[in-house]
Design a protein around this motif. Structure first.
Motif, PDB file in Angstrom:
ATOM      1  N   MET A  35      25.308  26.709  22.484  1.00  0.00           N
ATOM      2  CA  MET A  35      24.698  27.995  22.774  1.00  0.00           C
ATOM      3  C   MET A  35      25.723  29.121  22.681  1.00  0.00           C
ATOM      4  O   MET A  35      25.463  30.191  22.104  1.00  0.00           O
ATOM      5  CB  MET A  35      24.086  27.957  24.186  1.00  0.00           C
ATOM      6  N   VAL A  54      16.402  33.782  25.867  1.00  0.00           N
ATOM      7  CA  VAL A  54      16.045  32.365  25.807  1.00  0.00           C
ATOM      8  C   VAL A  54      14.841  32.123  26.708  1.00  0.00           C
ATOM      9  O   VAL A  54      14.778  32.618  27.831  1.00  0.00           O
ATOM     10  CB  VAL A  54      17.213  31.451  26.248  1.00  0.00           C
ATOM     11  N   VAL A  86      13.167  29.421  28.857  1.00  0.00           N
ATOM     12  CA  VAL A  86      13.721  28.199  29.460  1.00  0.00           C
ATOM     13  C   VAL A  86      12.750  27.591  30.471  1.00  0.00           C
ATOM     14  O   VAL A  86      11.841  28.254  30.960  1.00  0.00           O
ATOM     15  CB  VAL A  86      15.059  28.499  30.154  1.00  0.00           C
ATOM     16  N   ARG A 132      17.304  20.116  34.262  1.00  0.00           N
ATOM     17  CA  ARG A 132      17.712  21.007  33.169  1.00  0.00           C
ATOM     18  C   ARG A 132      18.873  20.423  32.374  1.00  0.00           C
ATOM     19  O   ARG A 132      18.856  20.416  31.138  1.00  0.00           O
ATOM     20  CB  ARG A 132      18.152  22.373  33.724  1.00  0.00           C
ATOM     21  N   GLN A 166      19.415  22.077  29.091  1.00  0.00           N
ATOM     22  CA  GLN A 166      19.255  23.536  29.200  1.00  0.00           C
ATOM     23  C   GLN A 166      20.058  24.022  30.416  1.00  0.00           C
ATOM     24  O   GLN A 166      19.497  24.277  31.480  1.00  0.00           O
ATOM     25  CB  GLN A 166      17.784  23.928  29.360  1.00  0.00           C
ATOM     26  N   TRP A 217      21.062  26.775  31.448  1.00  0.00           N
ATOM     27  CA  TRP A 217      20.935  28.196  31.147  1.00  0.00           C
ATOM     28  C   TRP A 217      21.577  29.106  32.191  1.00  0.00           C
ATOM     29  O   TRP A 217      21.863  30.271  31.896  1.00  0.00           O
ATOM     30  CB  TRP A 217      19.486  28.579  30.907  1.00  0.00           C
ATOM     31  N   GLU A 218      21.809  28.619  33.391  1.00  0.00           N
ATOM     32  CA  GLU A 218      22.551  29.434  34.359  1.00  0.00           C
ATOM     33  C   GLU A 218      23.986  29.667  33.880  1.00  0.00           C
ATOM     34  O   GLU A 218      24.541  30.752  34.049  1.00  0.00           O
ATOM     35  CB  GLU A 218      22.544  28.786  35.738  1.00  0.00           C
ATOM     36  N   TRP A 245      24.888  29.635  30.653  1.00  0.00           N
ATOM     37  CA  TRP A 245      24.784  30.571  29.519  1.00  0.00           C
ATOM     38  C   TRP A 245      24.730  32.007  30.023  1.00  0.00           C
ATOM     39  O   TRP A 245      25.344  32.903  29.455  1.00  0.00           O
ATOM     40  CB  TRP A 245      23.525  30.277  28.693  1.00  0.00           C
ATOM     41  N   ILE A 280      23.844  35.154  26.685  1.00  0.00           N
ATOM     42  CA  ILE A 280      22.498  35.677  26.489  1.00  0.00           C
ATOM     43  C   ILE A 280      22.328  36.953  27.299  1.00  0.00           C
ATOM     44  O   ILE A 280      23.061  37.217  28.250  1.00  0.00           O
ATOM     45  CB  ILE A 280      21.428  34.641  26.902  1.00  0.00           C
ATOM     46  N   VAL A 322      16.995  36.066  30.341  1.00  0.00           N
ATOM     47  CA  VAL A 322      16.462  34.738  30.632  1.00  0.00           C
ATOM     48  C   VAL A 322      14.974  34.884  30.899  1.00  0.00           C
ATOM     49  O   VAL A 322      14.566  35.664  31.762  1.00  0.00           O
ATOM     50  CB  VAL A 322      17.153  34.099  31.850  1.00  0.00           C
TER      51      VAL A 322
END
Length: 259
Positions: free
Chosen positions: A1, A19, A21, A29, A35, A37-38, A40, A46, A49
């Motif tokens: 990512m 993203v 998610v 996750r 994922q 994503w926290e 990221w 990014i 979110v």
């Protein structure tokens, strides 16, 4: 990512990356669908979110969306919870929209455009008024400074309206010189930042906002007794303004896209 984000921004530095998610716990996750994503968000890979908080009613929607709105692990990334319109009654959609408006989020995502029907449009018009073609509200992801000033102005209008209509709750603007001064100081700082984005104006706005937030509860000591939920919503809207400034600092100030 991180590699994809870096590659895209090298080619087009102005890109805003988002993203969609799954709003799952950390184990699900990371270990099951990869994922994280926290992370990221904290790294700045990014800009937005968009948790896929799909639910057919508000009681199921709230526990999916609300925990992430209070997360301290997203850095300067904006949180935009999603509402899935498919099979969702129009009144249920409006109820979920109102819930998100009361939480410290930058906005909401409606999925998908093909499910936006005339009935939902009528409900929004009847409760909010018809949007004029000449009206251009600022967009948080691309105009964060302008959005911060715009939302604070809307909050001021709400306060003025409620205090003018209330016979019992005192108006802090007229009863507290300190509130009146900081109320105006914050407005001036946010407006100046919206007009002229710069590091110095950002610092002034952040200092004014922090000072205002630190004393807000004491100013609201009487209103909170009558309507604690409403005062909490106001605090959430100030938090949203804070998050917009934090996001803009990374996107605008740190990229030195101003003169």
């Amino acid at each position: 990512m991180g590699q994809v984000a870096q590659m895209l921004r090298q080619k087009r530095s102005y890109l805003i990356l988002s993203v969609a998610v799954f709003p799952l716990g950390e184990y699900e996750r990371v270990q099951k669908i990869q994922q994280d994503w926290e992370v990221w968000a904290r790294r700045g890979d990014i800009d937005l979110v968009v948790p896929m908080t799909d639910a057919l009613d508000t009681p199921r929607f709230q526990p999916l969306a609300e925990p992430w709105t209070h997360s301290t692990k997203l850095g300067s990334t904006l949180l935009v919870p999603g509402i899935r319109l498919l099979s969702l009654p129009s009144l249920g959609t409006f109820d979920q929209l109102q819930l998100l408006r009361d939480l410290p989020v930058s906005g909401y995502a409606l999925f998908a455009a093909e499910n936006f029907n005339e009935k939902l449009d009528e409900i929004l018009i009847s409760t909010q008024g018809k949007v004029q073609n000449t009206k251009h509200d600022p967009i948080p992801k691309s105009q964060p400074f302008q959005t911060a000033a715009f939302r604070y102005a809307a909050l001021q209008k709400e306060w003025q309206f409620l205090w003018e209509k209330s016979e019992r709750a005192p108006n802090p603007v007229t009863t507290s010189d300190n509130f009146k001064n900081q109320y105006q100081e914050l407005q001036n700082a946010l407006n100046q930042l919206a007009i002229l984005p710069s590091a110095s104006n950002l610092i002034s706005a952040k200092v004014s906002l922090t000072r205002f937030q630190s004393q807000f509860k004491s100013w609201m000591s009487v209103p909170v007794q009558e309507n604690p939920y409403q005062v909490k919503v106001w605090e959430n809207r100030l938090i949203t303004i804070e998050s917009l400034l934090r996001y803009a600092e990374r996107r605008v100030i740190n990229k030195a896209t101003f003169n």
